[in-house]
Design a protein around this motif. Structure first.
Motif, PDB file in Angstrom:
ATOM      1  N   ASN A  84       0.853  -1.187   0.000  1.00 49.08           N
ATOM      2  CA  ASN A  84       0.000   0.000   0.000  1.00 49.08           C
ATOM      3  C   ASN A  84       0.886   1.234   0.000  1.00 49.08           C
ATOM      4  OD1 ASN A  84      -2.082   1.828   0.186  1.00 49.08           O
ATOM      5  ND2 ASN A  84      -2.494   1.461   2.352  1.00 49.08           N
ATOM      6  N   GLY A  85       1.109   1.770  -1.196  1.00 53.98           N
ATOM      7  CA  GLY A  85       1.933   2.959  -1.313  1.00 53.98           C
ATOM      8  C   GLY A  85       3.395   2.726  -0.997  1.00 53.98           C
ATOM      9  N   LYS A  86       3.907   1.531  -1.300  1.00 48.26           N
ATOM     10  CA  LYS A  86       5.306   1.210  -1.034  1.00 48.26           C
ATOM     11  C   LYS A  86       6.176   1.587  -2.243  1.00 48.26           C
ATOM     12  CE  LYS A  86       4.708  -0.610   3.027  1.00 48.26           C
ATOM     13  NZ  LYS A  86       5.245   0.074   4.231  1.00 48.26           N
ATOM     14  N   PRO A  87       7.408   2.036  -2.015  1.00 47.43           N
ATOM     15  CA  PRO A  87       8.303   2.358  -3.144  1.00 47.43           C
ATOM     16  C   PRO A  87       8.561   1.123  -4.007  1.00 47.43           C
ATOM     17  CG  PRO A  87       9.170   3.230  -1.077  1.00 47.43           C
ATOM     18  CD  PRO A  87       8.028   2.328  -0.714  1.00 47.43           C
TER      19      PRO A  87
ATOM     20  N   PRO B 128      17.921   0.463 -11.768  1.00 46.67           N
ATOM     21  CA  PRO B 128      19.005   1.440 -11.609  1.00 46.67           C
ATOM     22  C   PRO B 128      18.548   2.883 -11.482  1.00 46.67           C
ATOM     23  CG  PRO B 128      18.857   0.733 -13.875  1.00 46.67           C
ATOM     24  CD  PRO B 128      17.872  -0.106 -13.125  1.00 46.67           C
ATOM     25  N   ASP B 129      17.306   3.176 -11.854  1.00 45.54           N
ATOM     26  CA  ASP B 129      16.807   4.556 -11.814  1.00 45.54           C
ATOM     27  C   ASP B 129      16.238   4.835 -10.423  1.00 45.54           C
ATOM     28  OD1 ASP B 129      15.289   6.899 -12.023  1.00 45.54           O
ATOM     29  OD2 ASP B 129      14.847   6.556 -14.128  1.00 45.54           O
ATOM     30  N   SER B 130      16.919   5.675  -9.640  1.00 46.69           N
ATOM     31  CA  SER B 130      16.486   5.947  -8.269  1.00 46.69           C
ATOM     32  C   SER B 130      15.135   6.654  -8.222  1.00 46.69           C
ATOM     33  CB  SER B 130      17.538   6.788  -7.538  1.00 46.69           C
ATOM     34  OG  SER B 130      17.766   8.015  -8.219  1.00 46.69           O
ATOM     35  N   GLN B 131      14.854   7.486  -9.224  1.00 48.79           N
ATOM     36  CA  GLN B 131      13.566   8.165  -9.257  1.00 48.79           C
ATOM     37  C   GLN B 131      12.438   7.163  -9.496  1.00 48.79           C
ATOM     38  OE1 GLN B 131      13.389  11.441 -12.007  1.00 48.79           O
ATOM     39  NE2 GLN B 131      11.273  11.961 -11.522  1.00 48.79           N
ATOM     40  N   LEU B 132      12.664   6.218 -10.410  1.00 43.10           N
ATOM     41  CA  LEU B 132      11.669   5.191 -10.669  1.00 43.10           C
ATOM     42  C   LEU B 132      11.520   4.271  -9.456  1.00 43.10           C
ATOM     43  CD1 LEU B 132       9.712   3.938 -12.704  1.00 43.10           C
ATOM     44  CD2 LEU B 132      11.607   2.559 -13.571  1.00 43.10           C
ATOM     45  N   ALA B 133      12.618   4.000  -8.751  1.00 40.20           N
ATOM     46  CA  ALA B 133      12.567   3.138  -7.572  1.00 40.20           C
ATOM     47  C   ALA B 133      11.697   3.736  -6.481  1.00 40.20           C
ATOM     48  CB  ALA B 133      13.975   2.883  -7.047  1.00 40.20           C
ATOM     49  N   ALA B 134      11.510   5.055  -6.504  1.00 45.51           N
ATOM     50  CA  ALA B 134      10.692   5.731  -5.491  1.00 45.51           C
ATOM     51  C   ALA B 134       9.205   5.739  -5.840  1.00 45.51           C
ATOM     52  CB  ALA B 134      11.192   7.157  -5.296  1.00 45.51           C
ATOM     53  N   LEU B 135       8.852   5.270  -7.036  1.00 44.86           N
ATOM     54  CA  LEU B 135       7.448   5.235  -7.453  1.00 44.86           C
ATOM     55  C   LEU B 135       6.611   4.433  -6.470  1.00 44.86           C
ATOM     56  CD1 LEU B 135       5.270   5.711  -9.725  1.00 44.86           C
ATOM     57  CD2 LEU B 135       5.992   3.497 -10.645  1.00 44.86           C
ATOM     58  N   GLU B 136       5.497   4.984  -5.992  1.00 44.37           N
ATOM     59  CA  GLU B 136       4.658   4.294  -5.018  1.00 44.37           C
ATOM     60  C   GLU B 136       3.777   3.255  -5.707  1.00 44.37           C
ATOM     61  OE1 GLU B 136       2.477   7.048  -2.640  1.00 44.37           O
ATOM     62  OE2 GLU B 136       4.251   7.696  -1.516  1.00 44.37           O
TER      63      GLU B 136
ATOM     64  N   LEU C  75      10.216  -4.554  -5.359  1.00 46.36           N
ATOM     65  CA  LEU C  75      11.036  -5.474  -6.147  1.00 46.36           C
ATOM     66  C   LEU C  75      11.999  -6.250  -5.260  1.00 46.36           C
ATOM     67  CD1 LEU C  75      11.820  -3.268  -9.277  1.00 46.36           C
ATOM     68  CD2 LEU C  75      10.088  -5.058  -9.038  1.00 46.36           C
ATOM     69  N   ALA C  76      12.534  -5.587  -4.232  1.00 44.83           N
ATOM     70  CA  ALA C  76      13.425  -6.286  -3.301  1.00 44.83           C
ATOM     71  C   ALA C  76      12.675  -7.406  -2.579  1.00 44.83           C
ATOM     72  CB  ALA C  76      14.003  -5.298  -2.296  1.00 44.83           C
ATOM     73  N   GLU C  77      11.414  -7.169  -2.262  1.00 41.97           N
ATOM     74  CA  GLU C  77      10.612  -8.203  -1.600  1.00 41.97           C
ATOM     75  C   GLU C  77      10.297  -9.342  -2.566  1.00 41.97           C
ATOM     76  OE1 GLU C  77       8.728  -9.758   1.821  1.00 41.97           O
ATOM     77  OE2 GLU C  77      10.156  -8.129   1.505  1.00 41.97           O
TER      78      GLU C  77
END
Length: 285
Positions: free
Chosen positions: A220-223, A242-250, A228-230
Motif C-alpha cells: 500500500n503505497g510502497k516504493p 538502476p533509476d532511483s527516481q523510478l525506484a521511489a514510485l509508489e 522489487l526487493a521483496e
C-alpha cells in the motif's frame, strides 16, 4: 613501457566499473577515478565504450531497445549472462548451506507449515531454515536463514527463537522473525512477546505484513524499489532497478506468490514499466 592488459580483461574491469557507477553508491571520487581509468590507453577507452553500450543493452535506458546489437556486442552480452548464471549458481549453493544442517528448510519460492512436538505451529517462508532444540527446560528453535511465523501454545517452558541477534520469547503468541542484514526483524501479531526482555507491541499492520503465509504479497503505497526487493526473495536471480527516481514510485496492490513472475508482468502493465530478462537477472526501467 608497461604492457596493456588484454582487451578481455579490460572488458571485465569495465563492466565492474559500470556495476559500481550504477549501484547508487558511487561517489564523485569514484567517477573521477573511472574517467582516469578510461584515459589510460586506447584499449581502456574501447573497453569502457563497449561496457557502457552493453549496460544500455540490458535495458537501463528506453532508447536501448532501438539500438541494434552487433555480433561482437551480442557475444559479449551472452558471455555476461553466462557469467551471471555461474555467479548466481555459486551464490545459491552458498545460500543453501544453512538449510543443509537444519531440521526443516524451504527452497526459493516455497512455503512450509509444520507442527512441533508441543503443538506450536511454524510456517517457513521462502528460502528459510529452522532447527529445533527442545529440552525439559526450554522450547528453543534456531532460525538459520530466512523468515518464519510462529504460533506458540501455552506451556510452562519458555518458547525461544534464536536468529542472528537477540533472542525472541513468546508464549501463547503469534509473531514472525526474519533474518536480515545487520540484525533481525520481529513482528508481533497476537499475544505477548519479548526481545531480550523488552516487551513488543502488536503491530497494527501485522495481517498485511504476514500475508505471505497465505500466499499473498500486499503493498500500500510502497516504493517500487522496496516492492522489487521483496519479490526477489521468492524467485531465483536478481531484480535490478538502476533509476532511483523510478525506484521511489509508489506501488499498491495484492499479488499472488504462487506466480511471482506474474507480479512483474502486472507491474509492467499497471505502471507502464519495461523489463529486460536475462538468465538470473531482470532489469526494470
Amino acid at each position: 613501457m608497461p604492457t596493456c592488459p588484454p582487451l578481455s580483461v579490460l572488458s571485465d574491469d569495465a563492466l565492474d566499473w559500470q556495476v559500481l557507477l550504477h549501484s547508487g553508491n558511487a561517489t564523485a571520487a569514484d567517477r573521477a577515478r573511472y574517467q582516469r581509468w578510461c584515459r589510460l590507453s586506447p584499449a581502456h577507452a574501447e573497453a569502457a565504450t563497449e561496457a557502457e553500450a552493453l549496460w544500455r543493452d540490458l535495458g537501463h535506458t528506453p532508447t536501448a531497445q532501438a539500438t541494434p546489437l552487433t555480433p561482437r556486442r551480442w557475444r559479449r552480452l551472452s558471455a555476461l549472462a553466462a557469467s551471471l548464471v555461474l555467479c548466481m549458481a555459486g551464490y545459491g549453493a552458498w545460500q543453501q548451506l544453512p538449510a543443509w544442517r537444519a531440521d526443516y528448510h524451504t527452497s526459493v519460492g516455497q512455503r512450509q507449515s509444520l507442527t512441533l512436538a508441543d503443538g506450536s505451529r511454524v510456517t517457513l517462508n521462502s528460502a528459510s531454515a529452522l532447527s529445533v532444540v527442545y529440552s525439559d527446560h526450554e522450547r528453543k528453535v534456531v532460525l538459520e536463514a530466512g523468515e518464519a511465523l510462529f504460533e506458540t501454545v501455552a506451556d510452562p517452558r519458555p518458547f525461544v527463537v534464536q536468529a542472528s541477534g537477540a533472542a525472541v520469547t513468546g508464549n501463547a503468541a503469534v509473531f514472525s522473525v526474519r533474518r536480515v542484514s545487520g540484525g533481525d526483524q520481529v513482528l508481533l501479531a497476537e499475544g505477548q512477546a519479548q526481545v531480550d526482555g523488552q516487551a513488543l507491541q502488536p503491530a497494527a499492520d501485522a495481517r498485511t505484513r504476514t500475508a505471505w503465509q497465505r500466499g499473498k504479497l500486499i503493498f500500500n503505497g510502497k516504493p517500487l524499489g522496496q516492492v522489487l526487493a521483496e519479490l526477489e526473495r521468492y524467485q531465483h536471480g536478481r531484480i535490478v532497478i538502476p533509476d532511483s527516481q523510478l525506484a521511489a514510485l509508489e506501488v499498491s496492490g495484492v499479488f499472488d506468490l504462487d506466480d511471482p513472475h506474474a507480479l512483474l508482468r502486472t507491474l509492467e502493465q499497471r505502471y507502464g514499466l519495461k523489463v529486460t530478462y536475462l538468465p538470473f537477472l531482470a532489469v526494470v526501467y
